[in-house]
Design a protein around this motif. Sequence first.
Motif, mmCIF file in Angstrom:
data_model
loop_
_atom_site.group_PDB
_atom_site.id
_atom_site.type_symbol
_atom_site.label_atom_id
_atom_site.label_comp_id
_atom_site.label_asym_id
_atom_site.label_seq_id
_atom_site.Cartn_x
_atom_site.Cartn_y
_atom_site.Cartn_z
ATOM 1 N N ARG A 145 32.821 -15.095 -29.084
ATOM 2 C CA ARG A 145 33.253 -16.504 -29.132
ATOM 3 C C ARG A 145 32.216 -17.448 -28.748
ATOM 4 N N TYR A 146 31.868 -17.157 -27.816
ATOM 5 C CA TYR A 146 30.714 -18.180 -27.012
ATOM 6 C C TYR A 146 29.359 -18.418 -27.906
ATOM 7 N N ALA A 147 29.151 -17.194 -28.459
ATOM 8 C CA ALA A 147 27.945 -17.280 -29.442
ATOM 9 C C ALA A 147 28.222 -17.873 -30.560
ATOM 10 N N GLU A 148 29.426 -17.738 -31.146
ATOM 11 C CA GLU A 148 29.769 -18.366 -32.299
ATOM 12 C C GLU A 148 29.911 -19.886 -32.234
ATOM 13 N N LEU A 149 30.359 -20.182 -30.932
ATOM 14 C CA LEU A 149 30.371 -21.708 -30.717
ATOM 15 C C LEU A 149 29.156 -22.463 -30.547
ATOM 16 N N PHE A 150 28.279 -21.671 -29.769
ATOM 17 C CA PHE A 150 26.670 -22.081 -29.654
ATOM 18 C C PHE A 150 26.106 -22.347 -31.118
ATOM 19 N N GLU A 151 26.427 -21.299 -31.871
ATOM 20 C CA GLU A 151 25.748 -21.496 -33.132
ATOM 21 C C GLU A 151 26.371 -22.372 -34.042
#
Length: 175
Positions: A145-151
Amino acid sequence: MLYAALEKLARPNTILLQLGGTTPSEAEGRWDHRVLESIHDPRLLRLAYSAADAHILPTLADNLPNTLLEAAACGVPSIASDVGGVSEVIDPGNTGWLVAPADVDTLAEQIGRVIDEPATQANDRRRACRAFAESRFTPALQARRYAELFEYTIGQGVVREVLAGETNRLGVEAA
């Protein structure tokens, strides 16, 4: 708020187990109140949570408290104020209960509900809490979820704008 709710509840065999801190003077002599100061060993923390019938968090402001996630992962339902991100961790009636902030009467009622709950129903709720935590809050899922948010954020140019502002504030030329 918790002490006021316990006064209304008037259950003589209730033990208040507090994780962290010290015994507040207002609690001394009023209940069987045990304080477990800072616990850093995950196994001991898991045992402490598991000893409880419920995790109670009558906060007036919070975002996504780790204690709610820890309790759910240990199979312990929570009774918490419906503020901030608390409702994201509690499935009302299934993994715990939400109460309006500062609603002492409803908090007392929900604590009484947990104390009076039949063992089979309490065990079902504990399993539901653990399953809820495993399905929604695993470290791998949180990382994704963090990776998706950052992307998403980078794709919107938000990170570049923030970094450009920071580098300018620092007197460094923005890239």
